[in-house]
Design a protein around this motif. Structure first.
Motif, PDB file in Angstrom:
ATOM      1  N   ILE A  59       0.850  -1.187   0.000  1.00 13.33           N
ATOM      2  CA  ILE A  59       0.000   0.000   0.000  1.00 13.33           C
ATOM      3  C   ILE A  59       0.884   1.236   0.000  1.00 13.33           C
ATOM      4  O   ILE A  59       1.499   1.587   0.999  1.00 13.33           O
ATOM      5  CB  ILE A  59      -0.941  -0.001   1.225  1.00 13.33           C
ATOM      6  CG1 ILE A  59      -1.755  -1.296   1.273  1.00 13.33           C
ATOM      7  CG2 ILE A  59      -1.852   1.220   1.179  1.00 13.33           C
ATOM      8  CD1 ILE A  59      -2.597  -1.550   0.044  1.00 13.33           C
ATOM      9  N   GLN A  64      -2.282   0.869  -4.720  1.00 12.93           N
ATOM     10  CA  GLN A  64      -1.958  -0.475  -4.258  1.00 12.93           C
ATOM     11  C   GLN A  64      -1.149  -1.133  -5.367  1.00 12.93           C
ATOM     12  O   GLN A  64      -1.625  -1.253  -6.495  1.00 12.93           O
ATOM     13  CB  GLN A  64      -3.257  -1.248  -3.996  1.00 12.93           C
ATOM     14  CG  GLN A  64      -3.069  -2.717  -3.713  1.00 12.93           C
ATOM     15  CD  GLN A  64      -4.406  -3.432  -3.521  1.00 12.93           C
ATOM     16  OE1 GLN A  64      -4.725  -3.867  -2.446  1.00 12.93           O
ATOM     17  NE2 GLN A  64      -5.190  -3.535  -4.593  1.00 12.93           N
ATOM     18  N   LEU A  79      -5.881   3.392  -4.710  1.00 13.82           N
ATOM     19  CA  LEU A  79      -6.008   3.029  -3.305  1.00 13.82           C
ATOM     20  C   LEU A  79      -7.453   3.043  -2.835  1.00 13.82           C
ATOM     21  O   LEU A  79      -7.836   2.282  -1.945  1.00 13.82           O
ATOM     22  CB  LEU A  79      -5.164   3.980  -2.451  1.00 13.82           C
ATOM     23  CG  LEU A  79      -4.836   3.527  -1.033  1.00 13.82           C
ATOM     24  CD1 LEU A  79      -4.141   2.188  -1.036  1.00 13.82           C
ATOM     25  CD2 LEU A  79      -3.984   4.570  -0.326  1.00 13.82           C
ATOM     26  N   SER A  82      -9.088  -0.345  -2.959  1.00 13.00           N
ATOM     27  CA  SER A  82      -8.294  -1.463  -2.430  1.00 13.00           C
ATOM     28  C   SER A  82      -8.938  -2.050  -1.178  1.00 13.00           C
ATOM     29  O   SER A  82      -9.186  -1.329  -0.202  1.00 13.00           O
ATOM     30  CB  SER A  82      -6.882  -0.974  -2.103  1.00 13.00           C
ATOM     31  OG  SER A  82      -6.190  -1.927  -1.342  1.00 13.00           O
ATOM     32  N   SER A  85      -6.186  -2.093   1.625  1.00 14.72           N
ATOM     33  CA  SER A  85      -5.975  -0.892   2.428  1.00 14.72           C
ATOM     34  C   SER A  85      -6.772  -0.948   3.724  1.00 14.72           C
ATOM     35  O   SER A  85      -6.424  -0.287   4.708  1.00 14.72           O
ATOM     36  CB  SER A  85      -6.348   0.356   1.622  1.00 14.72           C
ATOM     37  OG  SER A  85      -7.743   0.376   1.334  1.00 14.72           O
TER      38      SER A  85
END
Length: 363
Positions: A59, A64, A79, A82, A85
């Motif tokens: 991350i 990502q 991100l 994701s 995350s």
């Protein structure tokens, strides 16, 4: 992301994220080429967990990134979509049995569209100092669970990912330290061979070059010439102008000598106000021409001009040959005697070997 920040009384979420990203950078893993070892780990994770998709991901600040991936055709995603995350916000293994039943993911493009993720399990990849960097995760298009053996194996494989990254980090650090040691060794060798004031070779270093040159001559190279140079009346300069001016004279005299020699010639500070010049593939007469150019330059230009009265200096020089039949110590003795004969003749002289009556004195 809203970080669950360790309760240390001071660290903010922003500080924690900055520290986490710094830890990630330390591993030099982002945007690196594929690695067979990591590829094998995702293959093994997919087999053990019976999942069509397996990923080693990290991350970054806004994305990502996938170091190794099975079952997907991309190497990174934004991100904000994701699932990993979220996984790195949790301790231990993070499992979502059915993404369509979890409000955090029901609208996620990876759930509503290709690859229609329904199941997710991610094992943390943590730095040596405990920062979450990413996950080793498996994904499936149908809701499901992992059994205890699969959970254990997924975390064990994640630990192997970090063990390999730690090994890579240690190797980089070792290479860096070796490079630093080598640079330090070269610097020490240079310092050991260099006169601090002038930057020229020192006596010890020149003696080594003289021995090497003589060895080459004995193997068939052309003879060389040795020129010993001494600044005349240097004590008078120190006594009347002070040692700082004397040091400037030494430095500028070295620069003046450099200006009249060839790239192949080797100039050294022999000691005090004495200098030695090694001129490979050079006859005594050719060396005399270079010495005479130096004497002319000294006569035309002061060495120190920014004092009440510009300071000119002269130099006495002795020149001898270096040939196959010679020994180095005998040659050094000869050139030293030639220099002293130049001084005995009144200084500002050049005395050549086997030409003692041929004494050059400036006008």
């Amino acid at each position: 992301m809203q970080w669950r920040v360790p309760m240390n009384g001071e660290q903010t979420a922003q500080d924690y994220e900055a520290a986490r990203l710094a830890a990630l950078v330390e591993y030099h893993i982002l945007d690196t080429p594929q690695d067979p070892l990591f590829d094998e780990i995702v293959e093994l994770a997919a087999i053990i967990c019976q999942a069509p998709i397996a990923v080693i991901n990290f991350i970054d600040r806004n994305r990502q990134w996938f170091k190794a991936v099975k079952g997907l055709s991309v190497r990174e995603t934004p991100l904000d979509i994701s699932i990993c995350s979220h996984a790195i916000l949790q301790p231990g293994l993070f499992v979502v049995s059915d993404t369509t039943q979890d409000e955090r993911f029901t609208c996620n493009p990876l759930v509503t569209g290709e690859p229609f993720v329904r199941f997710y399990a991610g094992a943390l990849l943590k730095s040596h100092d405990g920062h979450p960097l990413g996950t080793l995760c498996v994904l499936d298009e149908k809701p499901r669970e992992l059994n205890d053996q699969q959970r254990f194996a997924l975390q064990a494989l994640a630990n192997q990912v970090m063990a390999h990254m730690e090994l890579m980090r240690s190797h980089r650090e070792q290479k860096r330290l070796i490079a630093e040691l080598e640079n330090a060794r070269r610097e020490m060798a240079s310092l050991a061979a260099t006169d601090v004031l002038t930057g020229l070779l020192n006596r010890r270093a020149l003696e080594r070059r003289l021995r090497n040159t003589l060895a080459s001559i004995k193997r068939g190279a052309s003879p060389a010439a040795i020129v010993m140079i001494d600044i005349d009346n240097f004590k008078h300069i120190n006594d009347n102008y002070g040692h700082p001016v004397g040091d400037r004279v030494i430095k500028r005299f070295a620069q003046r000598c450099r200006s009249i020699i060839r790239q192949a010639d080797v100039l050294a500070r022999w000691g005090g106000e004495e200098f030695m010049l090694l001129m490979p593939h050079t006859s005594v007469d050719e060396a005399y021409q270079a010495a005479n150019r130096l004497r002319d330059k000294l006569a035309r230009q002061p060495l120190v001009a920014d004092i009440a009265e510009p300071l000119y200096v002269t130099a006495s020089m002795g020149i001898c040959s270096l040939k196959e039949a010679n020994s180095l110590q005998e040659r050094l003795h000869v050139v030293d005697q030639l220099l002293y004969q130049a001084k005995d003749q009144g200084r500002d002289c050049i005395v050549l070997e086997k030409s003692l009556p041929h004494i050059e004195r400036s006008a």
